[in-house]
Scaffold this active site. Structure first.
Site, short mmCIF file in Angstrom:
data_model
loop_
_atom_site.label_atom_id
_atom_site.label_comp_id
_atom_site.label_asym_id
_atom_site.label_seq_id
_atom_site.Cartn_x
_atom_site.Cartn_y
_atom_site.Cartn_z
N GLY A 80 78.74 -6.58 54.51
CA GLY A 80 79.05 -5.36 54.33
C GLY A 80 80.06 -4.69 54.22
N GLY A 125 75.40 -11.51 51.74
CA GLY A 125 75.30 -12.56 51.52
C GLY A 125 74.25 -13.93 51.47
CE LYS A 156 66.42 -2.83 58.89
NZ LYS A 156 67.02 -2.93 60.04
NE ARG A 186 82.29 -14.78 53.98
CZ ARG A 186 81.74 -13.99 54.59
NH1 ARG A 186 81.94 -14.94 55.83
NH2 ARG A 186 81.25 -12.79 54.39
P1 ADP Z 1 72.14 -9.57 51.13
O1 ADP Z 1 72.33 -9.79 52.48
O2 ADP Z 1 72.58 -9.90 50.03
O3 ADP Z 1 73.07 -7.69 51.10
P2 ADP Z 1 70.41 -7.95 52.28
O4 ADP Z 1 70.20 -8.61 53.91
O5 ADP Z 1 70.12 -6.26 52.38
O6 ADP Z 1 70.55 -8.67 51.29
O7 ADP Z 1 68.51 -7.96 52.20
C1 ADP Z 1 67.93 -9.72 52.50
C2 ADP Z 1 67.08 -9.75 53.05
O8 ADP Z 1 66.31 -8.66 52.33
C3 ADP Z 1 66.06 -10.75 53.03
O9 ADP Z 1 65.71 -11.88 54.19
C4 ADP Z 1 64.72 -10.88 52.47
O10 ADP Z 1 64.01 -11.38 52.81
C5 ADP Z 1 64.81 -9.25 53.17
N1 ADP Z 1 63.67 -8.72 51.91
C6 ADP Z 1 63.43 -8.66 50.61
N2 ADP Z 1 62.32 -7.60 49.65
C7 ADP Z 1 61.94 -8.35 51.14
C8 ADP Z 1 61.02 -7.39 51.53
N3 ADP Z 1 60.37 -6.74 50.44
N4 ADP Z 1 60.19 -6.57 52.49
C9 ADP Z 1 60.56 -7.09 53.49
N5 ADP Z 1 61.74 -8.05 53.79
C10 ADP Z 1 62.29 -8.27 52.08
MG MG Z 2 71.89 -10.11 54.19
#
Ligand code: ADP
Ligand code: MG
Length: 399
Positions: free
Chosen positions: A378, A354, A201, A38
């Site tokens: 987000g 992230g 989520k 960043r």
């Molecule tokens: P981003 O930051 O790229 O948007 P998220 O924050 O939505 O991604 O998701 C990342 C997190 O999701 C990671 O910390 C990862 O460990 C968790 N994760 C991925 N698959 C699973 C799973 N099957 N069960 C629990 N946690 C998960």
């Molecule tokens: Mg995340």
């Protein structure tokens, strides 16, 4: 279309003070910056303004100090890193963002110089968009530039309140580029349009998911997100994380768009993240007592096959599993490498989030093996979902 810094004439900046809201919210551990993407992404805006004789005042938040001074969340080490990154320019730092001392230092700032203010969120007024605080910040400068895409979905003093005090309020190059690239993904992607979604989520991504699923030609679902979809089809997912609130929605999506949705068929499971000695690869259904932590090998093969064709657009948000743990990282790492291959074969590839960006690094995929890595987590999803971005709406429109 919003006005950007290059829409104002070259001599416009000479002798003017420019307030630039940047996002320097990077991971810092014990005063050491672990990752500076960043910071590097802000260089073009800073140098553009400084070269044209503007006195550049940079402001950012870091972490969540919740309105109190937290020394570990000082931006001082970031000023140091920015100096190193810019090489020629010595970035000044002031231990505050409002008040007399800050005003004095800003008053002495010459054209071409760069000053970084202290963490905006040391003041509780920042996140509640306090009008007096906005006005104080605004009083430091003549021109306002928003180059903090990742906080533009928030109505904070430095991203929103401040802007109305300026006649000239424009986008920096980073914001401009994010809007351009994500806007194309959202409104007019090259086809076929493949979306890879995973992560923790559905709740955090619902509006983006709705918009992306309706536009995509193929949607590859992994991460914890997948288990809610599987459960909605009546497949037992053992003790995997599911979101009850979204079961009906997922079911509806599966009815309406079944042909383009890919769900995992095998999984790497364990009783808990810590119990790695009990890891089992399961096919079809997950037994009680086990949770899915990664997509399995045949799912990975099916997904990577779709990704690495090298056509159209591939957008990825959300890791396929708990990639932080090596045993559960294979699906994510393979997807990241397939994405790099797609890029070399000519697909337009865009990544946001992230953790997803951290996953690229774990897979040793370089920044230049992806067309675009969004700085907004987000905020990118909000934008893709068609949500409002107050920090961008408030900027001047292009004539
Ligand atoms: P981003 O930051 O790229 O948007 P998220 O924050 O939505 O991604 O998701 C990342 C997190 O999701 C990671 O910390 C990862 O460990 C968790 N994760 C991925 N698959 C699973 C799973 N099957 N069960 C629990 N946690 C998960
Ligand atoms: Mg995340």
């Amino acid at each position: 279309m919003k006005k950007s810094i290059s829409d104002l004439s070259d001599d416009f900046y000479k002798g003017k003070r420019v307030f630039v809201r940047v996002d320097f919210n990077v991971p810092v551990e014990k005063g050491r910056i672990r990752e500076d993407y960043r910071i590097r992404r802000s260089i073009s805006t800073i140098e553009y303004l400084a070269k044209r004789g503007g006195a550049v005042i940079l402001a950012s938040h870091l972490g969540r100090p919740k309105g109190k001074v937290v020394p570990e969340l000082s931006l001082k080490p970031i000023a140091q890193r920015l100096s190193e990154v810019l090489r020629v320019r010595d970035v000044k730092f002031v231990d505050g963002c409002v008040g007399k001392n800050v005003k004095d230092i800003v008053g002495q700032l010459a054209g071409g110089e760069v000053l970084l203010l202290e963490n905006l969120r040391f003041h509780k007024e920042e996140e509640v968009n306090d009008i007096e605080f906005s006005k104080e910040l605004a009083s430091l400068a003549d021109i306002y530039v928003n180059d903090a895409f990742s906080t533009s979905h928030r109505k904070h003093a430095s991203t929103y309140g401040i802007a109305s005090f300026f006649e000239y309020r424009v986008a920096g190059f980073l914001v401009q580029k994010e809007i351009e690239v994500l806007g194309k993904v959202r409104d007019n992607p090259d086809r076929p349009f493949v979306v890879i979604v995973g992560g923790a989520k559905i709740k955090d991504k619902i509006s983006a998911l709705k918009s992306l699923i309706s536009k995509a030609d193929r949607v590859l679902i992994g991460g914890a997100v997948a288990y809610t979809f599987l459960a909605s089809k009546g497949i037992s997912v053992g003790d995997s994380m599911i979101e009850e609130d979204f079961l009906d929605w997922a079911k509806e999506v599966m009815i309406q768009s079944e042909e383009k949705i890919f769900l995992p068929e095998d999984y790497v499971t364990a009783p808990s993240v810590g119990k790695r000695r009990e890891i089992k690869l399961t096919y079809g259904e997950i037994p009680t007592g086990f949770k899915g932590y990664d997509i399995g090998q045949s799912t990975t093969a099916r997904y990577t096959h779709e990704i690495m064709k090298g056509e159209g657009t591939v957008f990825w948000n959300g890791p396929m599993g708990v990639f932080e743990v090596d045993e559960f990282s294979h699906g994510t790492v393979d997807v990241a490498r397939a994405l790099a291959l797609a890029y070399w074969r000519g697909a337009h590839t865009v990544v946001g989030g992230g953790d997803t960006v951290a996953a690229l690094r774990k897979a040793e995929v370089l920044e230049n093996e992806v067309d675009y890595v969004s700085t907004g987590g987000g905020a990118s999803l909000e934008y893709l979902g068609g949500g409002e971005m107050p920090g961008i709406s408030i900027l001047n429109d292009k004539e």
